[in-house]
Design an enzyme around this catalytic site. Structure first.
Site, PDB file in Angstrom:
ATOM      1  N   ASP A 182      10.860  10.522  28.359  1.00 34.94           N
ATOM      2  CA  ASP A 182      12.054  11.128  28.953  1.00 34.94           C
ATOM      3  C   ASP A 182      11.854  11.365  30.441  1.00 34.94           C
ATOM      4  OD1 ASP A 182      10.635  13.588  29.245  1.00 34.94           O
ATOM      5  OD2 ASP A 182      11.091  14.069  27.155  1.00 34.94           O
ATOM      6  N   LYS A 213      16.877  12.802  28.861  1.00 34.73           N
ATOM      7  CA  LYS A 213      18.051  13.663  28.698  1.00 34.73           C
ATOM      8  C   LYS A 213      18.083  14.679  29.824  1.00 34.73           C
ATOM      9  CE  LYS A 213      17.025  14.995  24.470  1.00 34.73           C
ATOM     10  NZ  LYS A 213      15.905  14.111  24.140  1.00 34.73           N
ATOM     11  N   MET A 232      15.095  25.174  31.725  1.00 36.07           N
ATOM     12  CA  MET A 232      16.396  24.500  31.861  1.00 36.07           C
ATOM     13  C   MET A 232      17.504  25.470  32.262  1.00 36.07           C
ATOM     14  SD  MET A 232      15.997  22.071  28.467  1.00 36.07           S
ATOM     15  CE  MET A 232      15.318  23.412  27.488  1.00 36.07           C
TER      16      MET A 232
END
Length: 498
Positions: free
Chosen positions: A275, A297, A410
């Site tokens: 990723d 992602k 995040m």
């Protein structure tokens, strides 16, 4: 037999002549060989620290060791007291060499060493004089010991330090479990030989076993399960590769922070799914001919949906491939590893999870922010900054307790909302907060402010994802500790809100 120049030619001699011409430019000064010493009499001349190191090596090989020296260092004396060695309390004499299988001279007197060498060689006994190739008939290599798997590295006695450096690299790449695997495979050698009469079939069988999940099972200590699977494959004559999935934590970004196991699996995978949190430097360590599939992602921008990733892992493993799912940080810390192994388990796909240094630990360490501290924080909490629908639904009363550190993954896109929520639920606006961008890499930046000022500081700073937010009094220590954090490959820039 044809004659050459009136002399009958020997095919063997002719062959050696041709071979000699071919090998003139690639002479190997020392012929590599492994010698069985179990129960064999060996002589060690010298009683100091250098002799001690050689004694350990000979004893580990099972030799019956006699040490000739007027004095012994304490550890050699302890080996004598425990009956592990014999001792001749005298200076060296040529009479000591007779009947020995191997001789080592390890004194600090070159003339004594020379006498040992000459005496042994006159009787055809291999002899080594430590750090003196000129007097030695053989040299001792640097050794990687994964018995019964043993790897020897030599520079012909010219640069022993280089041999040791290479050995150190091999030590990091070859886990201790390889010795267990070698012993396990040896137990079944004759059965495999009886089952597969063809050499190529035997090779294919062993490759399918030693490069697949069965081998990993052995190295992890589960030999009973591995034996059951091997016997089943042997009975069926199955030589097809067995697929498996390895969920590997790549750590926070710096390649030096990879685990040995992660590196080994990266270098033997057939397919790698990675990723956007996996740094390009890390991908350089993946096996060159492995297929690479980007499944990154980002917030509201997924290269591949999680459900597609899960299904792809299953399909590739069912094709007999060794699949590496490479994740930034740790697979089980906001890495959705749990979701992936659920489907693997449903389809009976062998899998293994290899933990990595989670990004919170890496970011905090490289920013000089201890996650816990006796004076400031007795606990630490990891949370994610958003859910599937993009909302923030956290246990704010729990997160605003005193004397704890909160790390938000995040959360950069909603940093203003997060800071406001902390304040609204009772956290002081002056609470120190840090954002660490691309932690542990040469692009790392650390921006420090408060719950009240941090959102404004981030605007125009150029800081973007991937970044972590650290909230708590421990952040204030970064002004003191962060400045001393200077590690090669991790440039730290700290901006403080005064």
């Amino acid at each position: 037999m044809p004659a050459v120049g009136g002399v009958e030619a020997s095919p063997t001699a002719a062959g050696w002549g041709i071979l000699g011409d071919q090998l003139q430019e690639r002479v190997v000064e020392y012929f590599p060989i492994f010698m069985r010493l179990t129960g064999e009499p060996c002589l060690l001349v010298g009683g100091g620290e250098v002799a001690l190191r050689k004694a350990r090596l000979l004893l580990s090989a099972g030799a019956r060791l006699t040490v000739v020296a007027p004095q012994l260092v304490d550890e050699l004396a302890a080996l004598l007291a425990s009956g592990q060695i014999a001792h001749v309390d005298a200076c060296f004499s040529a009479l000591h060499v007779g009947g020995q299988r191997l001789v080592i001279a390890a004194t600090n007197d070159r003339e004594v060493n020379r006498l040992v060498s000459q005496t042994a060689q006159a009787q055809g006994i291999p002899v080594n004089v430590v750090d003196d190739p000129e007097l030695s008939s053989y040299i001792t290599p640097a050794i990687v010991d994964r018995s019964p798997l043993v790897i020897a590295v030599s520079t012909g006695g010219g640069v022993p330090v280089l041999a040791r450096l290479i050995r150190a690299r091999l030590e990091s790449l070859i886990p201790a479990g390889f010795g267990r695997l070698a012993r396990f495979a040896t137990r079944f050698r004759e059965q495999v030989k009886a089952r597969f009469g063809n050499v190529e079939e035997r090779r294919a069988f062993w490759e399918s076993v030693l490069e697949g999940p069965l081998a990993e099972c052995v190295m992890n200590g589960d030999e009973r399960q591995a034996e059951t699977e091997l016997l089943q494959r042997l009975a069926a004559g199955d030589t097809t590769p067995a697929g498996a999935v390895y969920l590997v934590g790549a750590g926070p970004g710096n390649p030096d922070l990879l685990t040995f196991r992660a590196l080994r699996l990266m270098q033997q995978a057939d397919v790698v799914l990675y990723d956007n949190l996996v740094a390009p430097e890390l991908m350089e360590l993946v096996r060159r001919d492995a297929e690479r599939i980007f499944v990154g992602k980002q917030r509201a921008n997924h290269a591949m949906a999680q459900e597609e990733i899960n299904s792809l892992l299953v399909r590739l493993a069912q094709e007999g491939k060794r699949v590496l799912r490479l994740k930034g940080g740790d697979p089980f810390t906001f890495g959705r590893g749990g979701e992936e192994i659920e489907l693997l388990a449903e389809h009976n796909i062998p899998f293994e999870v290899v933990p990595g240094i989670t990004s919170a630990s890496g970011a905090a360490a490289y920013a000089g922010i201890p996650l816990t501290h006796r004076d400031h924080a007795q606990s630490v909490v990891f949370v994610t900054g958003h859910k599937k629908d993009g909302s923030i639904q956290l246990d704010w009363p729990a997160l605003t307790r005193p004397d704890q550190t909160v790390v938000v993954y995040m959360g950069l896109a909603m940093v203003a909302e997060i800071c406001a929520a902390f304040i609204a639920h009772g956290k002081a606006p002056t609470t120190p907060v840090a954002v660490v961008h691309r932690a542990t890499t040469d692009q790392q930046r650390t921006l420090v402010g408060t719950l009240q000022t941090l959102p404004g500081l981030i605007q125009g700073s150029g800081i973007s994802s991937p970044s972590l937010i650290i909230v708590g009094e421990v952040v204030a220590l970064s002004s003191r500790l962060g400045w001393f954090r200077r590690v090669e490959g991790a440039a730290v820039t700290i901006g403080h809100d005064e």
